[in-house]
Structure formats: structure tokens, C-alpha cells
Design a protein around this motif. Structure first.
Motif, PDB file in Angstrom:
ATOM      1  N   ALA A 192      -8.537  -0.177  -4.288  1.00 12.52           N
ATOM      2  CA  ALA A 192      -8.421   1.069  -3.466  1.00 12.52           C
ATOM      3  C   ALA A 192      -8.653   0.754  -2.649  1.00 12.52           C
ATOM      4  N   LYS A 193      -9.902   0.531  -2.373  1.00 16.25           N
ATOM      5  CA  LYS A 193     -10.371   0.439  -1.125  1.00 16.25           C
ATOM      6  C   LYS A 193     -10.318   0.001   0.046  1.00 16.25           C
ATOM      7  N   LEU A 245      -6.712   1.378   5.020  1.00 12.62           N
ATOM      8  CA  LEU A 245      -5.421   1.043   6.033  1.00 12.62           C
ATOM      9  C   LEU A 245      -4.551   2.411   6.103  1.00 12.62           C
ATOM     10  N   ASN A 246      -4.567   3.456   4.435  1.00 19.15           N
ATOM     11  CA  ASN A 246      -4.107   4.627   5.412  1.00 19.15           C
ATOM     12  C   ASN A 246      -4.996   5.275   6.311  1.00 19.15           C
ATOM     13  N   ARG A 247      -5.973   5.155   6.791  1.00 14.58           N
ATOM     14  CA  ARG A 247      -7.257   5.621   7.559  1.00 14.58           C
ATOM     15  C   ARG A 247      -6.628   5.652   8.727  1.00 14.58           C
ATOM     16  N   ILE A 256       0.692  -1.442  -0.321  1.00 19.11           N
ATOM     17  CA  ILE A 256       0.344   0.200  -0.414  1.00 19.11           C
ATOM     18  C   ILE A 256       1.030   1.512  -0.092  1.00 19.11           C
ATOM     19  N   GLN A 257       0.552   2.268  -0.758  1.00 17.73           N
ATOM     20  CA  GLN A 257       0.729   3.188  -0.880  1.00 17.73           C
ATOM     21  C   GLN A 257       0.764   4.206   0.188  1.00 17.73           C
ATOM     22  N   VAL A 258       1.597   4.588   1.125  1.00 19.45           N
ATOM     23  CA  VAL A 258       1.157   5.007   2.736  1.00 19.45           C
ATOM     24  C   VAL A 258       0.617   7.000   2.163  1.00 19.45           C
ATOM     25  N   ASN A 283     -14.449  -4.508   7.548  1.00 20.47           N
ATOM     26  CA  ASN A 283     -13.404  -3.671   6.867  1.00 20.47           C
ATOM     27  C   ASN A 283     -13.336  -4.542   5.456  1.00 20.47           C
ATOM     28  N   LYS A 284     -12.419  -6.205   6.313  1.00 19.36           N
ATOM     29  CA  LYS A 284     -11.878  -6.783   5.121  1.00 19.36           C
ATOM     30  C   LYS A 284     -10.513  -6.723   5.276  1.00 19.36           C
ATOM     31  N   PRO A 285      -9.810  -5.561   4.961  1.00 14.48           N
ATOM     32  CA  PRO A 285      -8.824  -5.391   4.244  1.00 14.48           C
ATOM     33  C   PRO A 285      -7.999  -6.519   2.994  1.00 14.48           C
ATOM     34  N   TRP A 286      -7.994  -7.356   3.451  1.00 18.47           N
ATOM     35  CA  TRP A 286      -7.973  -9.098   3.278  1.00 18.47           C
ATOM     36  C   TRP A 286      -8.444  -9.232   2.324  1.00 18.47           C
TER      37      TRP A 286
END
Length: 376
Positions: free
Chosen positions: A327-328, A333-335, A262-264, A316-319
Motif C-alpha cells: 500500500a505504501k 509511486l502514484n505520488r 500498481i493501480q494508478v 522511500n525505496k519502493p523496491w
């Protein structure tokens, strides 16, 4: 103190060695000191006295009007009640024999030693070079906006009455607040060497680390009642609130950012407010709780905030998003990352090293355990 406020007389009274204080009959419970659960000694000797009674009305007005703020409110009421019952003049010296020649001699009288509490209270300003009108005394006592005493409930009277009277007599600035806390007990019993139930603070630090020790002790002492601790309870608190909550949250967030590449995207945290973070942190209440020393409540907000962020990740289950909507996934993860950096600011007053490590790891994306897991 003013010379006219001091006089010498013979006195007979009940003296508690543990409290280093003369007691009135009304102070005793079943003839015993409630603080030390033992009967006081009957003492008769000639001592110097301070005219505490001269300052009764002025002290009462200071406490009632919060010019000297006593917290919590029920302790303030206790102080007011004690003053209203009438202040007796205070013995401020002890005979050399009874003091066993230990202590600060009374100037000009080799037969007397200063009462230990007069000497102890004066240390608040003598340690700042008061006698030389030193820079520290000027900075912290004379010119300081706030002069706050944080004391155990057993010595509130000395700070909220005797010390105030001494300063009034000497015409020196007064404390702005006296904050009284309750006691820590161990398995429901008062900490006592004779009972052998003492927990060495160094052992607490060895087991939980400096910040972990701060946390388990601060959150074990409620504002309005004694707080009870034991090793099992402290270990559970450390593991559930710190290792499994905050520590795991930082670790999993950084790990997923790295795993999914992920690009922070850092936000301007200076303008971040309670309205645009995920955990709805009430900064006003947080500030009020710290200023009134309700540390366990302020820390509870921090723990709830971390729980909210963990819940947000689970919901939100980023995995899963990493497979369906990158994108989501990045947005989630950025938030969380930005909110964690923001949350570190609220952790800092209590656990400064942890807050600094959090910010560093979230910037470098190099995770290390914040709170190593320990055995129960």
C-alpha cells in the motif's frame, strides 16, 4: 515618419561597416569599434537625416518610467545614459555608390538607398501588412497587449532608441518592452567565421534532438553575462540534467509501476498547487523568471524539481516497500507519477515535445527513452 522630421545634408563621420552605423569618438575603444575590434572608416557624403534629437526627452521619459520597459536594469541604465549624453540626428540613407546599389531606394531620389536599419526595423510592422492596415497588424501590433522585442546587446540602441523615435514620429504604437540578452561564446571566444569556431545549430539538433538543443542553449546563456558553450560542456549538461535526471526519473517510475502492478490513481491536477507537490515548486517565481526571460533560472527550477523526485524515490525505496508494504509502495509511486504529470506543464514552455511524451507515457505506462544516451 513625418516629412518635417527628415532633411538632407552633407555629413562627415566614422562608419563601422560591421555595425552598419556611424560612430562617435566616445563609442570607440583605442580607436576601434568595441563590437568588431576594427577601426571605422571615415565617410563624407550627402545623406538624408532623421531628427532624432526632436524625440530625446520623450524617449528618455518612456524608458525611465518603464512605459517602454528595458531589461535587464543595467542595460536600461546604459540606454538612459546614452540618451542623456545627447542624441544626434540619425543618417537614414546611403549613397548608391557606397551601398553598391543594394537595398531599398529612397522614394523620389535615385541617388540614395535607405539605411539598412531603417528598413530592417520597419519590417516589424510591414511584415504584418501595415501598409494595408492588415488583420495581422491590427491583431499583433495595434491591439496586442504586449509588443516585446528580444534582441542581442549589440543592437539594443537601435531598438530602444532609434525604433522608438521612428514610431513616435509616425504616431504608431510603441513596443511595451525591449529585452536584451548577452552573447554566446565558444571556449571563451566570440563566435566568428574567421576564427572557424562556429557551431552549426543543425549539428546541435542532430546530436541532442530539438528539445535537447533548446535546453542546452537556453541554459548556457545567463541573464547578466555572456554564456560559453562547447561540445563537451553541452554533452555533460544534456546527459546529467536530461538523460540521467528527467529521462531516468520517468523511465524508472513507469517501470516500477508496471513491475509491482500498481493501480494508478490520478489526482485532479487542475487544483494541484505548490503546497501539495513533492518538489515545492514556486510558481510565482517561475512565472516571473519566464516573463523577464531569465530562462536559465526557470529551467533550473525544473531540474531541481526532478532531482527532488528522484531523491524521494531513493529515500522511500519502493523496491523494498513492494516486499513489506504494498500500500505504501503504491502511495509513493502514484505520488511521483502524478507529480511528474504536473511537472510536465512546467517543462512544456521550453521542451514541448518532451512534455507531451512524458504525459502520454505516464498515462499509458509505456516507457520509451525521452533523451537517448549519447557518447561524450
Amino acid at each position: 515618419m513625418k516629412p518635417e522630421d527628415i532633411y538632407k545634408k552633407k555629413y562627415k563621420g566614422l562608419y563601422c561597416v560591421g555595425c552598419e552605423e556611424f560612430k562617435m569618438e566616445k563609442d570607440l575603444i583605442d580607436g576601434k569599434c568595441p563590437e568588431h575590434n576594427c577601426p571605422p572608416e571615415e565617410i563624407e557624403e550627402e545623406n538624408y537625416f532623421f531628427k532624432l534629437s526632436n524625440y530625446q526627452n520623450r524617449i528618455l521619459d518612456l524608458i525611465r518610467t518603464d512605459k517602454v520597459k528595458v531589461e535587464p536594469g543595467y542595460r536600461k541604465n546604459e540606454v538612459i545614459s546614452f540618451i542623456e549624453s545627447g542624441l544626434n540626428d540619425l543618417s537614414i540613407s546611403r549613397s548608391v555608390e557606397r551601398a553598391e546599389n543594394w537595398g531599398v531606394p529612397v522614394p523620389g531620389d535615385d541617388s540614395q538607398i535607405m539605411y539598412v536599419w531603417i528598413d530592417a526595423l520597419a519590417n516589424y510592422i510591414t511584415a504584418l501588412d501595415y501598409n494595408k492596415e492588415g488583420e495581422l497588424y491590427e491583431k499583433y501590433w495595434v491591439s496586442g497587449d504586449e509588443r516585446i522585442h528580444v534582441v542581442g546587446k549589440g543592437i539594443l540602441r537601435f531598438h530602444a532608441i532609434y525604433w522608438i523615435a521612428m514610431l513616435l514620429s509616425a504616431d504608431l504604437p510603441l513596443p511595451t518592452a525591449v529585452l536584451s540578452h548577452e552573447y554566446l561564446t565558444i571556449n571563451g571566444e566570440k563566435i566568428s567565421k574567421s576564427l572557424g569556431n562556429v557551431i552549426n545549430p543543425e549539428e546541435v539538433v542532430d546530436k541532442f534532438g530539438v528539445d535537447g538543443a533548446r535546453y542546452v542553449l537556453l541554459t548556457s546563456l545567463p541573464w547578466s553575462k555572456d554564456g560559453d558553450v562547447n561540445w563537451e560542456r553541452m554533452t555533460v549538461k544534456y546527459s546529467s540534467d536530461l538523460a540521467n535526471n528527467i529521462g531516468n526519473l520517468v523511465q524508472r517510475t513507469i517501470s516500477m509501476i508496471n513491475k509491482y502492478e500498481i493501480q494508478v490513481e490520478s489526482q485532479n491536477l487542475k487544483v494541484k498547487t505548490e503546497e501539495n507537490n513533492l518538489f515545492n515548486f514556486d510558481m510565482t517565481e517561475f512565472k516571473n523568471e519566464i516573463e523577464s526571460l531569465k530562462m536559465e533560472l526557470a529551467l533550473k527550477r525544473v531540474i531541481v524539481a526532478a532531482q527532488s523526485l528522484n531523491q524521494y524515490i531513493d529515500e522511500n525505496k519502493p523496491w523494498s516497500l513492494a516486499k513489506e508494504n504494498m500500500a505504501k509502495c503504491a502511495e509513493v509511486l502514484n505520488r511521483v507519477r502524478n507529480d511528474l504529470i504536473y511537472l510536465a506543464n512546467f517543462i512544456s514552455p521550453f521542451m514541448p515535445d518532451t512534455a507531451e511524451k512524458m504525459k502520454n507515457q505516464l498515462e499509458t505506462l509505456k516507457p520509451e527513452p525521452l533523451f537517448p544516451r549519447i557518447d561524450a
